[in-house]
Design an enzyme around this catalytic site. Sequence first.
Site, PDB file in Angstrom:
ATOM      1  N   GLY A 149       0.840  -1.199   0.000  1.00 21.20           N
ATOM      2  CA  GLY A 149       0.000   0.000   0.000  1.00 21.20           C
ATOM      3  C   GLY A 149       0.873   1.245   0.000  1.00 21.20           C
ATOM      4  O   GLY A 149       1.971   1.254  -0.548  1.00 21.20           O
ATOM      5  N   ARG A 150       0.373   2.283   0.653  1.00 20.48           N
ATOM      6  CA  ARG A 150       1.087   3.571   0.665  1.00 20.48           C
ATOM      7  C   ARG A 150       2.496   3.422   1.239  1.00 20.48           C
ATOM      8  O   ARG A 150       3.473   3.894   0.642  1.00 20.48           O
ATOM      9  CB  ARG A 150       0.279   4.584   1.501  1.00 20.48           C
ATOM     10  CG  ARG A 150      -1.048   4.970   0.873  1.00 20.48           C
ATOM     11  CD  ARG A 150      -1.891   5.770   1.844  1.00 20.48           C
ATOM     12  NE  ARG A 150      -2.344   4.937   2.945  1.00 20.48           N
ATOM     13  CZ  ARG A 150      -3.630   4.681   3.220  1.00 20.48           C
ATOM     14  NH1 ARG A 150      -4.585   5.233   2.502  1.00 20.48           N
ATOM     15  NH2 ARG A 150      -3.949   3.895   4.221  1.00 20.48           N
ATOM     16  N   ILE A 151       2.607   2.771   2.399  1.00 20.41           N
ATOM     17  CA  ILE A 151       3.925   2.658   3.036  1.00 20.41           C
ATOM     18  C   ILE A 151       4.762   1.579   2.355  1.00 20.41           C
ATOM     19  O   ILE A 151       5.963   1.755   2.130  1.00 20.41           O
ATOM     20  CB  ILE A 151       3.789   2.368   4.550  1.00 20.41           C
ATOM     21  CG1 ILE A 151       2.970   3.469   5.224  1.00 20.41           C
ATOM     22  CG2 ILE A 151       5.164   2.250   5.207  1.00 20.41           C
ATOM     23  CD1 ILE A 151       2.585   3.171   6.670  1.00 20.41           C
ATOM     24  N   ARG A 171      -3.779  -9.120  -1.216  1.00 22.15           N
ATOM     25  CA  ARG A 171      -4.909  -9.972  -1.642  1.00 22.15           C
ATOM     26  C   ARG A 171      -5.150  -9.867  -3.147  1.00 22.15           C
ATOM     27  O   ARG A 171      -5.553 -10.826  -3.785  1.00 22.15           O
ATOM     28  CB  ARG A 171      -6.169  -9.614  -0.851  1.00 22.15           C
ATOM     29  CG  ARG A 171      -6.084 -10.067   0.598  1.00 22.15           C
ATOM     30  CD  ARG A 171      -7.148  -9.426   1.432  1.00 22.15           C
ATOM     31  NE  ARG A 171      -7.034  -7.960   1.407  1.00 22.15           N
ATOM     32  CZ  ARG A 171      -7.825  -7.143   2.086  1.00 22.15           C
ATOM     33  NH1 ARG A 171      -8.785  -7.639   2.838  1.00 22.15           N
ATOM     34  NH2 ARG A 171      -7.652  -5.838   2.025  1.00 22.15           N
ATOM     35  N   ARG A 228       1.746  -4.458  12.614  1.00 22.94           N
ATOM     36  CA  ARG A 228       1.112  -4.612  13.912  1.00 22.94           C
ATOM     37  C   ARG A 228       1.552  -5.961  14.471  1.00 22.94           C
ATOM     38  O   ARG A 228       1.713  -6.924  13.715  1.00 22.94           O
ATOM     39  CB  ARG A 228      -0.423  -4.601  13.806  1.00 22.94           C
ATOM     40  CG  ARG A 228      -1.036  -3.226  13.559  1.00 22.94           C
ATOM     41  CD  ARG A 228      -0.908  -2.309  14.781  1.00 22.94           C
ATOM     42  NE  ARG A 228      -1.544  -1.009  14.587  1.00 22.94           N
ATOM     43  CZ  ARG A 228      -0.910   0.085  14.154  1.00 22.94           C
ATOM     44  NH1 ARG A 228       0.376   0.033  13.855  1.00 22.94           N
ATOM     45  NH2 ARG A 228      -1.551   1.227  14.050  1.00 22.94           N
ATOM     46  N   ASP A 252       9.234  -3.685  15.340  1.00 26.31           N
ATOM     47  CA  ASP A 252       8.832  -2.380  15.880  1.00 26.31           C
ATOM     48  C   ASP A 252       7.515  -2.486  16.638  1.00 26.31           C
ATOM     49  O   ASP A 252       7.130  -1.556  17.337  1.00 26.31           O
ATOM     50  CB  ASP A 252       8.681  -1.373  14.727  1.00 26.31           C
ATOM     51  CG  ASP A 252       8.446   0.054  15.216  1.00 26.31           C
ATOM     52  OD1 ASP A 252       9.103   0.462  16.208  1.00 26.31           O
ATOM     53  OD2 ASP A 252       7.608   0.763  14.621  1.00 26.31           O
ATOM     54  N   GLU A 257       1.501  -4.433  23.381  1.00 24.03           N
ATOM     55  CA  GLU A 257       2.396  -3.313  23.714  1.00 24.03           C
ATOM     56  C   GLU A 257       1.900  -2.608  24.974  1.00 24.03           C
ATOM     57  O   GLU A 257       0.695  -2.459  25.154  1.00 24.03           O
ATOM     58  CB  GLU A 257       2.441  -2.338  22.528  1.00 24.03           C
ATOM     59  CG  GLU A 257       3.049  -2.994  21.299  1.00 24.03           C
ATOM     60  CD  GLU A 257       2.939  -2.136  20.032  1.00 24.03           C
ATOM     61  OE1 GLU A 257       2.504  -0.970  20.125  1.00 24.03           O
ATOM     62  OE2 GLU A 257       3.281  -2.653  18.970  1.00 24.03           O
ATOM     63  N   HIS A 275       7.808   0.665  18.961  1.00 30.30           N
ATOM     64  CA  HIS A 275       6.771   1.202  18.057  1.00 30.30           C
ATOM     65  C   HIS A 275       7.048   2.665  17.699  1.00 30.30           C
ATOM     66  O   HIS A 275       6.269   3.560  18.043  1.00 30.30           O
ATOM     67  CB  HIS A 275       5.372   1.053  18.685  1.00 30.30           C
ATOM     68  CG  HIS A 275       4.261   1.145  17.683  1.00 30.30           C
ATOM     69  ND1 HIS A 275       3.077   0.468  17.800  1.00 30.30           N
ATOM     70  CD2 HIS A 275       4.153   1.854  16.522  1.00 30.30           C
ATOM     71  CE1 HIS A 275       2.287   0.758  16.775  1.00 30.30           C
ATOM     72  NE2 HIS A 275       2.914   1.601  15.979  1.00 30.30           N
TER      73      HIS A 275
END
Length: 316
Positions: A149-151, A171, A228, A252, A257, A275
């Site tokens: 995606g974007r990142i 997907r 995540r 990260d 957390e 994180h």
Amino acid sequence: DGARPAVLLTGPVMEDVVEHQLSARCTLVPIETLDASNAAGVRAIATRGKVRVDDALMARLPDLEIVANFGVGYDTVDAAAAARRGVMVTNTPDVLNEEVADLTLGLLLATVRDIVQADRFVRAGGWKAAAFPLGPTLRDRTVGILGMGRIGKAIARRLDAFSVPVVYHTRRPQPDVSYRYYPHLVDMARAVDVLVVIVPGGPATRHLVNAEVLAALGPDGIFINVARGTVVDEAALLAALKERTILAAGLDVFEDEPNVPEGFLALDNVVLLPHVGSSTRYTRGAMGQLVVDNILSWLDGAGPLTPVAETPWPKA
Ligand code: NDP
């Protein structure tokens, strides 16, 4: 003042950016003070993910119109429940892409090249006794990205500059990239020796990276998670690192957390970060500004700036 809209804060949300600007036009209601006397009148929630914005919380707020999440990942907001209630949900996409991609490359390089271990070696005086041992390399590796995606795309662009081939699994194939697409994650894991995870959290991606995927990554495999903690089966990852069925990991994010499983702390083949993917003043400021702008735009009747997929705007 009855005319001032109220904004519920589920915790501190960048006091100097978000709370400072919102307080000029709104009454801020910290969640600890929420009760029958102030619940009506809350038209917006600003949230940062520590407290879940679930259906039960929304049910307590009869005038709720918008939930503005600080962060692009909004897995702690029940966006489906919000959609059923006609409540808008916004997040903070794009403004953090480059920052998170920078950190991802840093974490990958630190993990492959033992940068953190080398720092510990110098501090402990080890250099005076011997040269630092030769370690693994990024050369000749192929990086598989789970999430394009974007990142993911910002990460891939950086890897292009490092002359490292990139492949990916999502997907559906992404129309705007030319990297090789793998329809099955386990097939990609078998084909690569670095796996970088940058998909959303939540039930749909829970434990996508399981023991089978880690076994497919193999004994030379490097695993990097900046998505995540829920996306990977942490127990399986810990076992793979301990038994060296993968080489190393850079993490990260964690399932619970800020509690990092004890087992990781004892291992020298894992780099652990708290994180910090987007956590610079520059980028957190931009994220905070987007939270403010979403809420104020909404209250001004101009609609949200960055609605999430579950609550499209204009309404279908
Ligand atoms: P995007 O929505 O732009 O991209 C998500 C990508 O994941 C898409 O390519 C999507 O493709 C893919 N994807 C989604 N679900 C699945 C699935 N079940 N299986 C395989 N692929 C899937 O998100 P961003 O790039 O903006 O952000 C990604 C995530 O990164 C955030 O949701 C957040 O959790 C995390 N993040 C972590 C940060 C940190 O500090 N460590 C900072 C910022 C973000 P498709 O839909 O075709 O499957």
